[in-house]
Scaffold this motif. Structure first.
Motif, short mmCIF file in Angstrom:
data_model
loop_
_atom_site.label_atom_id
_atom_site.label_comp_id
_atom_site.label_asym_id
_atom_site.label_seq_id
_atom_site.Cartn_x
_atom_site.Cartn_y
_atom_site.Cartn_z
N TYR A 260 0.82 -1.21 0.00
CA TYR A 260 0.00 0.00 0.00
C TYR A 260 0.86 1.27 0.00
CZ TYR A 260 -4.03 -2.95 1.13
OH TYR A 260 -5.03 -3.89 1.10
N LEU B 91 -1.54 -6.54 -6.51
CA LEU B 91 -2.38 -5.37 -6.29
C LEU B 91 -2.53 -4.56 -7.57
CD1 LEU B 91 -2.37 -3.03 -3.24
CD2 LEU B 91 -2.07 -2.03 -5.48
N ASN C 10 -8.23 -3.78 -3.45
CA ASN C 10 -7.00 -3.33 -2.79
C ASN C 10 -6.34 -2.20 -3.57
OD1 ASN C 10 -7.00 -5.07 -0.53
ND2 ASN C 10 -6.22 -6.75 -1.79
N LYS D 154 -8.11 0.85 -2.62
CA LYS D 154 -7.72 1.17 -1.25
C LYS D 154 -6.36 1.87 -1.21
CE LYS D 154 -8.62 -1.97 1.78
NZ LYS D 154 -8.53 -3.22 2.61
N TYR D 155 -5.44 1.43 -2.08
CA TYR D 155 -4.11 2.05 -2.15
C TYR D 155 -4.24 3.55 -2.37
CZ TYR D 155 0.59 3.12 -3.95
OH TYR D 155 1.83 3.67 -4.16
#
Length: 272
Positions: free
Chosen positions: A27, A89, A99, A102-103
């Motif tokens: 992330y 990802l 994801n 979300k990053y």
């Protein structure tokens, strides 16, 4: 390479952040692993090899230089897992809850990458939006996998016959060597004050010196309590030709509670 975030997760004890990069590095969040316990690192390597299907060959206490070898093997494994997580990802879509989404949602609002992400969301043309998404993925960065070595935890070690091993087999020396021989491109955080013999030992590894393009493969980060400490340690390393990339200021309030500079006042009022 610039970090995606303006914070990092510092080392917390020996075990609390031993595998934090596996959870957050993809992330773009940097974190610090303690190299204080090679036995724990070996057990964690066995755990993650089993979890991700990697071959595990134990490095037992009978092997020469087992402390450094364990740490090198563990850091290399963590690096592989983090890289795989990052690639997985980036292969996701920008769908809600992914994801990948979300990053970008976790990026700070003032980040240029976050602003570019918002522009992509606002784009109405599908073809242009796809191009913007590809550009966003190209500019994504991993969080750093930094390590921490407490300079004063550098006990002497002995053979089974009771013979003292050379100084390079001391705990902190072995930890430095384990990191130096790993395939990480990150920083080593040296904490707990100046250790002349350990700092001198750093000069044995080319990875701590700039290459022909003045780039560092591995960086030195000093955790200091005040300006005087930073100056003394920085000068010592400079005489060895070693660059200090970063100074991280740590007060008694966040140093494990060992010492308090005030009667329990919080950092906010102190800084004011």
């Amino acid at each position: 390479m610039l970090n995606a975030h303006n914070f990092h997760i510092p080392v917390m004890g020996i075990g609390f952040t031993i595998d934090t990069p596996v959870k957050v590095a993809h992330y773009g969040i940097s974190s610090v692993i303690s190299l204080g316990d090679d036995g724990l690192a070996e057990r964690m390597r066995a755990f993650y090899c089993k979890k991700y299907g990697f071959e595990y060959l134990e490095i037992d206490n009978d092997q020469e230089d087992y402390r450094a070898k364990r740490l090198t093997a563990y850091l290399n494994l963590i690096n592989v897992i983090v890289q795989n997580n990052f690639e997985a990802l980036k292969n996701e879509s920008f769908s809600k809850g992914s994801n990948l989404t979300k990053y970008f949602e976790m990026l700070p609002e003032l980040s240029s990458l976050k602003q570019a992400y918002q522009s992509m969301l606002d784009e109405k043309d599908a073809t242009t939006q796809i191009k913007l998404q590809e550009n966003l993925k190209k500019n994504m960065t991993l969080g750093d996998i930094d390590v921490n070595v407490m300079t004063k935890l550098d006990r002497d070690n002995y053979t089974k016959k009771g013979e003292q091993l050379p100084i390079e087999y001391n705990d902190a020396h072995a930890a430095v060597r384990g990191f130096a021989k790993s395939n990480l491109t990150s920083g080593i955080v040296l904490s707990a004050g100046l250790s002349p013999r350990l700092y001198s030992y750093l000069a044995n590894f080319d990875c701590f010196f700039p290459d022909e393009n003045e780039q560092l493969n591995k960086t030195i980060i000093l955790k200091v309590s005040d300006y005087r400490s930073a100056l003394i340690q920085g000068k010592f390393l400079a005489k060895k030709g070693i660059w200090v990339t970063e100074y991280r200021v740590e007060s008694g309030l966040n140093c494990g509670g060992h010492a308090f500079a005030t009667n329990g006042f919080l950092m906010g009022p102190i800084l004011e």
